[in-house]
Design an enzyme around this catalytic site. Structure first.
Site, PDB file in Angstrom:
ATOM      1  N   ASN A 153     -30.853   2.673   5.542  1.00 40.77           N
ATOM      2  CA  ASN A 153     -29.564   2.675   6.248  1.00 40.77           C
ATOM      3  C   ASN A 153     -29.407   1.319   6.933  1.00 40.77           C
ATOM      4  O   ASN A 153     -30.177   0.984   7.830  1.00 40.77           O
ATOM      5  CB  ASN A 153     -29.584   3.829   7.269  1.00 40.77           C
ATOM      6  CG  ASN A 153     -28.305   3.939   8.083  1.00 40.77           C
ATOM      7  OD1 ASN A 153     -27.541   2.977   8.206  1.00 40.77           O
ATOM      8  ND2 ASN A 153     -28.080   5.094   8.664  1.00 40.77           N
TER       9      ASN A 153
ATOM     10  N   HIS B 238     -20.865   5.424   3.768  1.00 44.11           N
ATOM     11  CA  HIS B 238     -21.895   4.744   4.550  1.00 44.11           C
ATOM     12  C   HIS B 238     -23.234   5.360   4.152  1.00 44.11           C
ATOM     13  O   HIS B 238     -23.360   6.584   4.076  1.00 44.11           O
ATOM     14  CB  HIS B 238     -21.618   4.944   6.045  1.00 44.11           C
ATOM     15  CG  HIS B 238     -22.828   4.729   6.888  1.00 44.11           C
ATOM     16  ND1 HIS B 238     -23.548   3.556   6.829  1.00 44.11           N
ATOM     17  CD2 HIS B 238     -23.466   5.533   7.783  1.00 44.11           C
ATOM     18  CE1 HIS B 238     -24.574   3.651   7.662  1.00 44.11           C
ATOM     19  NE2 HIS B 238     -24.551   4.841   8.245  1.00 44.11           N
TER      20      HIS B 238
ATOM     21  N   CYS C 162     -22.376   2.584  12.698  1.00 43.84           N
ATOM     22  CA  CYS C 162     -22.259   2.894  11.265  1.00 43.84           C
ATOM     23  C   CYS C 162     -20.815   2.844  10.761  1.00 43.84           C
ATOM     24  O   CYS C 162     -20.569   2.606   9.587  1.00 43.84           O
ATOM     25  CB  CYS C 162     -22.856   4.255  10.968  1.00 43.84           C
ATOM     26  SG  CYS C 162     -24.581   4.322  11.455  1.00 43.84           S
TER      27      CYS C 162
HETATM   28  C1  LIG Z   1     -33.984  12.227  10.628  1.00 42.57           C
HETATM   29  C2  LIG Z   1     -34.111  13.311   9.608  1.00 42.57           C
HETATM   30  C3  LIG Z   1     -34.473  12.739   8.248  1.00 42.57           C
HETATM   31  C4  LIG Z   1     -35.229  14.230  10.046  1.00 42.57           C
HETATM   32  O1  LIG Z   1     -35.326  15.313   9.180  1.00 42.57           O
HETATM   33  P1  LIG Z   1     -35.426  16.785   9.742  1.00 42.57           P
HETATM   34  O2  LIG Z   1     -35.533  17.679   8.598  1.00 42.57           O
HETATM   35  O3  LIG Z   1     -34.268  16.987  10.673  1.00 42.57           O
HETATM   36  O4  LIG Z   1     -36.782  16.713  10.510  1.00 42.57           O
HETATM   37  P2  LIG Z   1     -37.112  17.092  12.008  1.00 42.57           P
HETATM   38  O5  LIG Z   1     -36.651  16.036  12.933  1.00 42.57           O
HETATM   39  O6  LIG Z   1     -36.697  18.512  12.260  1.00 42.57           O
HETATM   40  O7  LIG Z   1     -38.668  17.015  11.926  1.00 42.57           O
HETATM   41  C5  LIG Z   1     -39.432  17.886  11.070  1.00 42.57           C
HETATM   42  C6  LIG Z   1     -40.889  17.503  11.205  1.00 42.57           C
HETATM   43  O8  LIG Z   1     -41.109  16.239  10.565  1.00 42.57           O
HETATM   44  C7  LIG Z   1     -41.742  15.351  11.477  1.00 42.57           C
HETATM   45  N1  LIG Z   1     -41.302  13.988  11.196  1.00 42.57           N
HETATM   46  C8  LIG Z   1     -40.253  13.312  11.726  1.00 42.57           C
HETATM   47  N2  LIG Z   1     -40.190  12.094  11.181  1.00 42.57           N
HETATM   48  C9  LIG Z   1     -41.207  12.005  10.293  1.00 42.57           C
HETATM   49  C10 LIG Z   1     -41.639  10.983   9.429  1.00 42.57           C
HETATM   50  N3  LIG Z   1     -41.030   9.807   9.352  1.00 42.57           N
HETATM   51  N4  LIG Z   1     -42.697  11.238   8.653  1.00 42.57           N
HETATM   52  C11 LIG Z   1     -43.340  12.414   8.693  1.00 42.57           C
HETATM   53  N5  LIG Z   1     -42.973  13.419   9.504  1.00 42.57           N
HETATM   54  C12 LIG Z   1     -41.910  13.210  10.294  1.00 42.57           C
HETATM   55  C13 LIG Z   1     -41.328  15.835  12.844  1.00 42.57           C
HETATM   56  O9  LIG Z   1     -42.221  15.404  13.827  1.00 42.57           O
HETATM   57  C14 LIG Z   1     -41.320  17.329  12.655  1.00 42.57           C
HETATM   58  O10 LIG Z   1     -42.650  17.769  12.744  1.00 42.57           O
HETATM   59  P3  LIG Z   1     -42.990  19.198  13.411  1.00 42.57           P
HETATM   60  O11 LIG Z   1     -42.287  20.206  12.550  1.00 42.57           O
HETATM   61  O12 LIG Z   1     -44.465  19.254  13.329  1.00 42.57           O
HETATM   62  O13 LIG Z   1     -42.440  19.134  14.793  1.00 42.57           O
HETATM   63  C15 LIG Z   1     -32.803  14.136   9.469  1.00 42.57           C
HETATM   64  O14 LIG Z   1     -32.592  14.898  10.638  1.00 42.57           O
HETATM   65  C16 LIG Z   1     -31.630  13.284   9.218  1.00 42.57           C
HETATM   66  O15 LIG Z   1     -31.554  12.629   8.205  1.00 42.57           O
HETATM   67  N6  LIG Z   1     -30.638  13.264  10.117  1.00 42.57           N
HETATM   68  C17 LIG Z   1     -29.503  12.402  10.004  1.00 42.57           C
HETATM   69  C18 LIG Z   1     -29.907  11.053  10.493  1.00 42.57           C
HETATM   70  C19 LIG Z   1     -28.949   9.979  10.111  1.00 42.57           C
HETATM   71  O16 LIG Z   1     -28.294  10.042   9.115  1.00 42.57           O
HETATM   72  N7  LIG Z   1     -28.894   8.979  10.950  1.00 42.57           N
HETATM   73  C20 LIG Z   1     -28.086   7.870  10.747  1.00 42.57           C
HETATM   74  C21 LIG Z   1     -26.729   8.207  11.177  1.00 42.57           C
HETATM   75  S1  LIG Z   1     -25.648   7.009  10.696  1.00 42.57           S
END
Ligand SMILES: CC(C)(COP(=O)(O)OP(=O)(O)OC[C@H]1O[C@@H](n2cnc3c(N)ncnc32)[C@H](O)[C@@H]1OP(=O)(O)O)[C@@H](O)C(=O)NCCC(=O)NCCS
Length: 348
Positions: A305, A275, A114
């Protein structure tokens, strides 16, 4: 010493739009979940066979070069940032050099995920300032759609990423008050596995147990084994919450580093182009730095992204929309896998 300016900027996104609703055909997810957590409404996926990371980069480069008024024969160095190269090796730099019929110039590949575009920009900036090169093509391009786990297992990663490319032509200027003022690069490899694609690779579980299943007694197995294929160990891995937590600290830090270095404050910024990792991260950073809506550019809603391509894609659209004009103070900032993070402050 001359300064480096962007004299041409271009972008390319594939035609095929993939909405959040379309993803529900492959995995258990919803438009509501994706929009609420990431801000993404849709992304582009490249044509399966007719488009590659390099072909998209070529399209973006053509636009940037036309706008800069240079031809392939004028380019004297290529810096290509991607994490989704056409081949494991050689890198996309030489494929772009070949595809564009360029001279036998240097082609450097940057692998900083990234932060790749800012790292690439920083390297090119040094070559321009030193007087070594006069027309450098810097590109960021990604074809993520080929390497995502489209099942429910991979949904927390796959819904975030999209394909696209962006490019800039860099040239020297002696014009007062213009150009790249400074770049700032950082890394912390202590959490390298938190956002990573482990296989195929040469690690052989050296750094962490259980990343690849192979039979140690079989000489050819470590890089790619049938077990790795059977267990689908070829997809990117991400601990989203760990990435989020680190990103919201490092983004503001590296932006402030660039502003402080040059005697500016956030209120002096015409535009901040982060980014496009996640809209929630951008909003958090905006809030922390007390930036107005018109000071921050986001287009993740439409493209997801796109890793190394995201900054040039956003910068290109911002410029096309008239949001950046000559002399404006612009900050680029990135955070991602590695972890690596970086910023660049420039006067357009
Ligand atoms: C990835 C991201 C959106 C996930 O959101 P979150 O609030 O952290 O969600 P979690 O991983 O804790 O998951 C919460 C629930 O949603 C579920 N879930 C994960 N992805 C899902 C999707 N695409 N659709 C529906 N549910 C989803 C999980 O299984 C979890 O379910 P559970 O509570 O029953 O276990 C978030 O963590 C994020 O944006 N992180 C930064 C990632 C990023 O920027 N990456 C690029 C870096 S350059």
């Amino acid at each position: 010493m001359p300064r480096t300016i962007i004299t041409g900027i271009g972008m390319y996104v594939p035609e095929r739009v993939i909405t959040n609703k379309e993803l529900t055909q492959y995995m258990d997810t919803s438009d509501e979940w994706i929009q609420e957590r990431t801000g993404i409404k849709e992304r582009r996926f490249a044509h399966r066979t007719q488009e590659t990371t390099t072909t998209m980069a070529v399209e973006a480069a053509k636009m940037a070069m036309e706008r800069a008024g240079v031809t392939a024969a004028d380019i004297d160095f290529i810096v290509f940032a991607t994490l989704s190269p056409d081949y494991y090796f050689p890198g996309c730099g030489v494929l772009l050099q070949r595809a564009m019929g360029m001279k036998e110039i240097g082609a450097l590949d940057v692998r900083n995920q990234c932060s790749g575009f800012i790292y690439a920009l920083s390297v090119a900036d040094q070559f321009i300032k030193s007087g070594m090169y006069k027309n450098i093509l810097v590109v960021g391009s990604e074809k993520h759609s080929f390497g995502l786990d489209m099942s429910t297992r991979g949904r927390h990663v796959s819904v975030i990423f999209g394909d696209g490319a962006g490019a800039v032509v860099l040239q020297p200027t002696e014009e007062e008050g213009r150009g790249i003022l400074s770049t700032h690069l950082h890394s912390d490899g202590s959490e390298a596995e938190v956002l990573a694609m482990y296989n195929p690779g040469t690690h052989a579980n050296h750094w962490k147990e259980g990343l690849a299943d192979f039979d140690e007694s079989v000489i050819s197995e470590m890089f790619v084994s049938q077990k790795m294929v059977d267990k689908e160990q070829f997809f990117p891995n991400m601990d989203g919450q760990a990435v989020f937590k680190k990103a919201v600290v490092k983004f503001p830090e590296v932006i402030m580093e660039a502003l402080n270095k040059n005697g500016y404050s956030p209120s002096d910024l015409k535009l901040m182009v982060p980014h496009q990792a996640n809209l929630r991260i951008s909003q958090f950073v905006q809030h922390k730095l007390k930036l107005r809506d018109d000071q921050v550019y986001n287009n993740i809603q439409r493209y997801g992204n796109t890793t190394a391509a995201s900054i040039p894609l956003a910068l290109c659209e911002a410029w096309q929309e008239g949001r950046i004009n000559k002399g404006d103070l612009v900050c680029l900032a990135a955070f991602g896998s590695g972890f690596t993070w970086a910023s660049a402050l420039l006067k357009w």
